[in-house]
Write an enzyme that holds these catalytic residues in place. Structure first.
Site, PDB file in Angstrom:
ATOM      1  N   ASP A 215       0.869  -1.183   0.000  1.00 43.91           N
ATOM      2  CA  ASP A 215       0.000   0.000   0.000  1.00 43.91           C
ATOM      3  C   ASP A 215       0.904   1.230   0.000  1.00 43.91           C
ATOM      4  OD1 ASP A 215      -2.397   1.602   0.348  1.00 43.91           O
ATOM      5  OD2 ASP A 215      -1.851   1.853   2.435  1.00 43.91           O
ATOM      6  N   SER A 216       0.282   2.400  -0.125  1.00 43.01           N
ATOM      7  CA  SER A 216       1.055   3.645  -0.068  1.00 43.01           C
ATOM      8  C   SER A 216       1.515   3.949   1.359  1.00 43.01           C
ATOM      9  CB  SER A 216       0.195   4.788  -0.581  1.00 43.01           C
ATOM     10  OG  SER A 216      -0.968   4.906   0.225  1.00 43.01           O
TER      11      SER A 216
ATOM     12  N   TYR B 215      -0.918   8.276  -2.670  1.00 41.07           N
ATOM     13  CA  TYR B 215      -0.968   7.910  -4.083  1.00 41.07           C
ATOM     14  C   TYR B 215      -2.215   8.518  -4.753  1.00 41.07           C
ATOM     15  CZ  TYR B 215       2.569   4.119  -3.818  1.00 41.07           C
ATOM     16  OH  TYR B 215       3.719   3.387  -3.694  1.00 41.07           O
ATOM     17  N   GLY B 216      -3.203   8.808  -3.923  1.00 41.57           N
ATOM     18  CA  GLY B 216      -4.522   9.170  -4.438  1.00 41.57           C
ATOM     19  C   GLY B 216      -4.547  10.413  -5.301  1.00 41.57           C
TER      20      GLY B 216
ATOM     21  N   CYS C  64      -4.220  -1.535  -1.921  1.00 39.33           N
ATOM     22  CA  CYS C  64      -4.407  -0.104  -2.135  1.00 39.33           C
ATOM     23  C   CYS C  64      -5.379   0.028  -3.299  1.00 39.33           C
ATOM     24  CB  CYS C  64      -3.051   0.519  -2.489  1.00 39.33           C
ATOM     25  SG  CYS C  64      -3.142   2.225  -3.036  1.00 39.33           S
ATOM     26  N   ASN C  65      -6.462   0.738  -3.078  1.00 37.20           N
ATOM     27  CA  ASN C  65      -7.456   0.877  -4.145  1.00 37.20           C
ATOM     28  C   ASN C  65      -6.907   1.674  -5.324  1.00 37.20           C
ATOM     29  OD1 ASN C  65     -10.469   0.079  -3.107  1.00 37.20           O
ATOM     30  ND2 ASN C  65      -9.143   0.654  -1.428  1.00 37.20           N
ATOM     31  N   THR C  66      -6.138   2.710  -5.011  1.00 40.25           N
ATOM     32  CA  THR C  66      -5.618   3.568  -6.079  1.00 40.25           C
ATOM     33  C   THR C  66      -4.682   2.756  -6.982  1.00 40.25           C
ATOM     34  OG1 THR C  66      -5.654   5.314  -4.420  1.00 40.25           O
ATOM     35  CG2 THR C  66      -4.581   5.826  -6.500  1.00 40.25           C
TER      36      THR C  66
ATOM     37  N   GLU D 117      -2.946   8.716   8.419  1.00 39.62           N
ATOM     38  CA  GLU D 117      -1.488   8.567   8.555  1.00 39.62           C
ATOM     39  C   GLU D 117      -0.982   9.323   9.785  1.00 39.62           C
ATOM     40  OE1 GLU D 117       0.980   6.887   6.587  1.00 39.62           O
ATOM     41  OE2 GLU D 117      -0.606   5.895   5.454  1.00 39.62           O
TER      42      GLU D 117
ATOM     43  N   CYS E 148     -11.016   2.951   0.018  1.00 44.72           N
ATOM     44  CA  CYS E 148      -9.602   3.246   0.232  1.00 44.72           C
ATOM     45  C   CYS E 148      -9.229   2.468   1.483  1.00 44.72           C
ATOM     46  CB  CYS E 148      -9.409   4.750   0.450  1.00 44.72           C
ATOM     47  SG  CYS E 148      -7.759   5.181   1.034  1.00 44.72           S
ATOM     48  N   THR E 149      -8.099   1.790   1.426  1.00 44.49           N
ATOM     49  CA  THR E 149      -7.778   0.890   2.540  1.00 44.49           C
ATOM     50  C   THR E 149      -7.470   1.633   3.846  1.00 44.49           C
ATOM     51  OG1 THR E 149      -5.514   0.772   1.681  1.00 44.49           O
ATOM     52  CG2 THR E 149      -7.011  -1.029   1.113  1.00 44.49           C
ATOM     53  N   HIS E 150      -7.296   2.943   3.756  1.00 42.33           N
ATOM     54  CA  HIS E 150      -7.121   3.723   4.987  1.00 42.33           C
ATOM     55  C   HIS E 150      -8.464   3.923   5.727  1.00 42.33           C
ATOM     56  CE1 HIS E 150      -3.223   4.808   3.247  1.00 42.33           C
ATOM     57  NE2 HIS E 150      -2.891   5.411   4.382  1.00 42.33           N
TER      58      HIS E 150
HETATM   59  N1  DGL Z   1      -4.773   3.385   0.849  1.00 43.82           N
HETATM   60  C1  DGL Z   1      -4.708   3.642  -0.536  1.00 43.82           C
HETATM   61  C2  DGL Z   1      -5.992   3.401  -1.266  1.00 43.82           C
HETATM   62  O1  DGL Z   1      -6.655   2.484  -0.943  1.00 43.82           O
HETATM   63  C3  DGL Z   1      -4.001   4.872  -0.965  1.00 43.82           C
HETATM   64  C4  DGL Z   1      -4.327   6.141  -0.322  1.00 43.82           C
HETATM   65  C5  DGL Z   1      -3.390   7.200  -0.822  1.00 43.82           C
HETATM   66  O2  DGL Z   1      -2.188   6.959  -0.750  1.00 43.82           O
HETATM   67  O3  DGL Z   1      -3.860   8.231  -1.307  1.00 43.82           O
HETATM   68  O4  DGL Z   1      -6.370   4.053  -2.186  1.00 43.82           O
END
Ligand code: DGL
Length: 268
Positions: A11-12, A43-44, A74-76, A153, A185-187
């Site tokens: 993931d990011s 990453y988004g 990571c979804n992105t 984060e 988003c996994t966050h």
């Molecule tokens: N947790 C990641 C996701 O699922 C990335 C979030 C990010 O880095 O912007 O998209």
């Protein structure tokens, strides 16, 4: 034995730990090598090409541990890079979008699904396209929530600031009549309580991590590389601030974190 080889997860940043948590719960004997790109998060808001380049570097790094499969947690990166990675790999790889989108498509009763995610994931339209493969009549309402990732984060999981920002982001979704909301988003599962409270109990929250772990298990069994017994080993790598990452991981994972190391990911 190939079964004993670890699964690579990335993931990011810390978000992918929500997927690791589910893998540990559902596949407790699988060894895991995790990489969180803490130096380059988020990453988004980055371009597709950049996310593909970062993802390829991470996959090259994970392969130095002879991983038997990869989970793009990571979804992105799943939205932008999964197809490219898949075409170049000779080991199984799965992302988090498809499993989550399919659960949402099955869960909605009124055929109105909301998706909250990063700008990149929303722009890619990937949730709507997978949901429409299942049922083209489902209306999908997407909302980018770019500030959620830095808040998570920073560890502001339950905080007045997170509450206020969530209130603003979720307003259009509260005013719509969606009955299902994907945490795309996994966050975001880390602030699930806040999101759930604001959306109310009539809205089903979908956490793709849960379904991703189920899909991973199925895939490993099909490939005959599922490790069903033995103690698992977990190794964590980041591109920056390893102590901060360790603290965070220790607070959310159901195991003692062995160690976290820093990796010069640009060199891969
Ligand atoms: N947790 C990641 C996701 O699922 C990335 C979030 C990010 O880095 O912007 O998209």
């Amino acid at each position: 034995m190939l079964k004993d080889a670890p699964i690579g997860v990335f993931d990011s940043g810390v978000g992918g730990l929500t997927v690791v948590r589910e893998i540990i719960r559902q596949l407790p004997s699988e060894n895991i090598v995790y990489f969180g790109d803490t130096a380059r998060v988020p990453y988004g808001s980055k371009s597709r090409d950049t996310v593909i380049q970062f993802s390829r570097q991470i996959v090259r790094f994970l392969r130095t541990y002879d991983v038997k499969a990869i989970v793009v947690a990571c979804n992105t990166a799943s939205a932008y890079a999964l197809d490219t990675l898949k075409a170049q790999l000779d080991i199984p790889i799965i992302g988090v979008v498809r499993p989550g989108a399919l659960v949402a498509a099955r869960a909605t009763r009124n055929k109105k699904v909301g998706v909250i995610a990063t700008e990149g994931t929303i722009k890619s339209g990937i949730y709507a396209s997978v949901i429409h493969e299942h049922d083209p009549a489902i209306k999908v309402l997407g909302k980018a929530c770019p500030l959620f990732v830095p808040l998570v984060e920073e560890g502001l999981l339950e905080d007045a600031v997170t509450d206020e920002i969530a209130r603003r982001y979720l307003k259009p979704l509260q005013e719509s009549d969606i009955d299902t909301l994907v945490l795309g988003c996994t966050h975001y599962p880390l602030i699930r309580k806040t999101i759930g409270r604001l959306m109310g109990e009539d809205v089903t929250l979908v956490n793709p991590a849960y379904e991703t772990a189920i899909s991973l298990k199925r895939l490993l069994q099909e490939e005959n590389i599922y490790r069903s017994e033995g103690e698992a080993r977990y190794r964590f790598f980041v591109s920056d601030a390893e102590e901060r990452f360790s603290q965070f991981a220790n607070s959310i994972l159901p195991v003692d974190l062995v160690w976290t190391r820093m990796v010069p990911i640009d060199e891969y």
